[in-house]
Design an enzyme around this catalytic site. Structure first.
Site, PDB file in Angstrom:
ATOM      1  N   VAL A  50     114.059  87.110  55.750  1.00 50.58           N
ATOM      2  CA  VAL A  50     112.834  87.225  54.957  1.00 50.58           C
ATOM      3  C   VAL A  50     112.680  86.021  54.030  1.00 50.58           C
ATOM      4  O   VAL A  50     111.567  85.544  53.785  1.00 50.58           O
ATOM      5  CB  VAL A  50     112.842  88.535  54.132  1.00 50.58           C
ATOM      6  CG1 VAL A  50     111.633  88.610  53.210  1.00 50.58           C
ATOM      7  CG2 VAL A  50     112.892  89.757  55.053  1.00 50.58           C
ATOM      8  N   CYS A  51     113.794  85.489  53.555  1.00 46.06           N
ATOM      9  CA  CYS A  51     113.773  84.429  52.534  1.00 46.06           C
ATOM     10  C   CYS A  51     112.926  83.214  52.912  1.00 46.06           C
ATOM     11  O   CYS A  51     112.090  82.778  52.111  1.00 46.06           O
ATOM     12  CB  CYS A  51     115.196  84.013  52.180  1.00 46.06           C
ATOM     13  SG  CYS A  51     116.167  85.351  51.435  1.00 46.06           S
ATOM     14  N   PRO A  52     113.092  82.615  54.104  1.00 47.74           N
ATOM     15  CA  PRO A  52     112.284  81.429  54.393  1.00 47.74           C
ATOM     16  C   PRO A  52     110.789  81.729  54.457  1.00 47.74           C
ATOM     17  O   PRO A  52     109.972  80.866  54.117  1.00 47.74           O
ATOM     18  CB  PRO A  52     112.814  80.940  55.746  1.00 47.74           C
ATOM     19  CG  PRO A  52     113.478  82.131  56.352  1.00 47.74           C
ATOM     20  CD  PRO A  52     114.044  82.901  55.198  1.00 47.74           C
ATOM     21  N   GLU A  54     109.200  83.661  52.485  1.00 52.20           N
ATOM     22  CA  GLU A  54     108.734  83.644  51.105  1.00 52.20           C
ATOM     23  C   GLU A  54     108.646  82.225  50.564  1.00 52.20           C
ATOM     24  O   GLU A  54     107.667  81.859  49.904  1.00 52.20           O
ATOM     25  CB  GLU A  54     109.658  84.481  50.222  1.00 52.20           C
ATOM     26  CG  GLU A  54     109.615  85.970  50.526  1.00 52.20           C
ATOM     27  CD  GLU A  54     110.319  86.780  49.456  1.00 52.20           C
ATOM     28  OE1 GLU A  54     109.731  87.765  48.994  1.00 52.20           O
ATOM     29  OE2 GLU A  54     111.455  86.419  49.088  1.00 52.20           O
TER      30      GLU A  54
END
Length: 214
Positions: A50-52, A54
């Site tokens: 999910v991080c990239p 965001e």
């Protein structure tokens, strides 16, 4: 511990930029010295899932934040070197190449510990080794802070790991904060730029609710 209404912690943290430079960054000073608002968003780990999405979403909106006199800063507990490796990895390989805002590298967890946003479910003292043992990944949740030009926290939210953020909501909140600062009004539920705000008194509430019924 909630930080809304309080000054953001006055602490310098290692940071990395897209050029591969490691430098010290103090979020409180960034706001006050530049007379700008700051959006600081924490994410759990580099090279994850999910991080990239965001980080790219905040980058895509960077122009909108700049129009609103707002600095964007990312943050995690990874080292500056890991940040740069991720910044050097192309988007189609899961990387964040093209991200231009600074990313804090809170690898000693000094700032995230003060903020209380680490994924630690339990701590126990091991008498045999004389060490504190933690349960959990000891990385940050998806915490987000909006800090005003005085260094005061105006918004604080924390998502669990699987729940990605909506960047447009932070733009909306910044618009609302700016409206309050300029006009002295308060912003009701679902307020967006261009909509009616209200006076912070009983008469203002009556007038606003009456207008919504018509």
């Amino acid at each position: 511990m909630a930080f809304v209404g309080k000054k953001f912690p006055n602490i310098s943290v290692d940071a990395m930029n897209e050029m591969g430079d490691t430098f010290k960054l103090n979020v409180l000073e960034e706001a006050k010295n530049n007379n700008k608002k700051v959006v600081l968003f924490w994410y759990p780990k580099d090279f994850t899932f999910v991080c990239p999405t965001e980080l790219h979403a905040f980058q895509k909106a960077i122009g909108e934040f700049e129009k609103r006199n707002t600095i964007v800063i990312g943050a995690s507990c990874d080292t500056p070197e890991v940040h740069f490796a991720w910044l050097s990895t192309s988007k189609d390989n899961g990387g964040i190449e093209g991200v231009t805002y600074p990313i804090l590298a809170d690898s000693n967890r000094n700032l995230s510990s003060i903020l209380g946003i680490l994924d630690i479910t339990n701590e126990t003292f091991d008498e045999e080794t004389g060490t504190v043992q933690v349960e959990g990944d000891n990385v940050t949740y998806r915490a987000t802070y909006i800090i005003d030009e005085e260094g005061t926290v105006q918004h604080e939210s924390i998502n669990n790991m699987p729940l990605g953020r909506n960047v447009n909501e932070y733009l909306r909140l910044i618009d609302a904060l700016t409206h309050v600062q300029k006009n002295g009004e308060v912003c009701p539920a679902n307020w967006e730029e261009g909509k009616e705000a209200m006076q912070a008194n009983a008469q203002g509430t009556k007038e606003y609710l009456s207008a919504q019924l018509n």
